[in-house]
Design an enzyme around this catalytic site. Sequence first.
Site, PDB file in Angstrom:
ATOM      1  N   HIS A 176      -1.325  -7.516   0.579  1.00 14.35           N
ATOM      2  CA  HIS A 176      -0.521  -6.291   0.564  1.00 14.35           C
ATOM      3  C   HIS A 176       0.908  -6.645   0.948  1.00 14.35           C
ATOM      4  CE1 HIS A 176       0.737  -2.276   0.635  1.00 14.35           C
ATOM      5  NE2 HIS A 176      -0.312  -1.697   1.213  1.00 14.35           N
ATOM      6  N   TYR A 181       5.100  -2.325   4.733  1.00 13.90           N
ATOM      7  CA  TYR A 181       4.277  -2.975   5.754  1.00 13.90           C
ATOM      8  C   TYR A 181       4.818  -4.388   6.019  1.00 13.90           C
ATOM      9  CZ  TYR A 181       1.423   1.122   5.048  1.00 13.90           C
ATOM     10  OH  TYR A 181       1.005   2.422   4.962  1.00 13.90           O
TER      11      TYR A 181
END
Length: 372
Positions: A176, A181
């Site tokens: 990811h 993030y």
Amino acid sequence: MTDSPSARARNTLGRPFSLGGLTLRNRVVMAPMTRQFSPGGVPGPDVAEYYARRAAAEVGLIVTEGTYVDHPSAGTSDRVPRFHGEDALAGWEKVADAVHRAGGAVMPQLWHVGMVRAAGAPPFPDAPRTGPSGIPLEGTETGRAMTRADIDDVVAAFAAGAAAAEARGFDGVEIHGAHGYLVDQFLWSHTNRRTDAYGGDPASRVRFAAEIVAACREAVSPHFPISFRTSQWKAGHYQARLAETPDELEAVLTPLAEAGVDVFHCSTRRYWLPEFEGSDLNLAGWAKKLTGRPTITVGSVGLDNEFFAAFQGADGGVTDIEALLERLERDEFDLVAVGRSLLGDPEWAAKVLSGRFGDLRPFDAAGLAVLH
């Protein structure tokens, strides 16, 4: 094009596709969507059933919800699954088995939230909020800038997760690197103010992500596919951009491709919007053109509004996928990830591939799971 809508969908979306050593039965991917249905971070039988149901309805590849890597600061909930520890990995092995029995392929998405972590949150309340420079995406609550030892620990945690995925029977792994993030925080100049080898120009900001990819590639077999999810937008910063031009995007993606990415999973709000002026290509189209790697497109597929409207409680009506098929026919991208449409209708893929468009169920915002 003279094919009927049903034949066109079957002939376009229904084509097999090879990804590393994996052959997918069709071009439909289930997008990762956080659900928080894994108490203590352990996926149970209901999680296996959830994914297997969609695989049985002809989804070619499932990318699981984000799963925390083995680092104390990786998460911010004790109901999001983790991808470490015997109890959690045993649960994930059952998920992989269930998806395979249903005829599908599956990859876990490995995730570290970085500065999105809430201070004092589970699963490790004493773990600090960490990021490239300790700068939050928004607000004033700062965290700790990662040391070189922190960076090495996180890189090792992603590699351990990739190795565990292969050992537990998964078909690949996704990193990811999107949506603001941790990995994306290194890529974005707003959150990365470092002055060492991991900050500064795009080539330096991508170093952390490239080291993660390279470590994962080293930890798995040569033909075990590695996907990298990327986006321009960030949570709460929907107009943010890593790249204003194709050249700037190439500077980010090329080192990742060279490090071992097999496919780029390109997250956008609306897949039909062009990424840069002067071209109709979307983000996935540009990623494929610039790197030569296969790409997955995603962003409000099959719906008549973008997914941010769902955060406000809006339902998503069903819309046709003619424009999507046209782009897929000309090989702008290779695979199509579907999120809310598969939440609202687990049989979306089977219905589309068989031309049963009138049977599609609209997305109900009451059943929304946060998209990641």
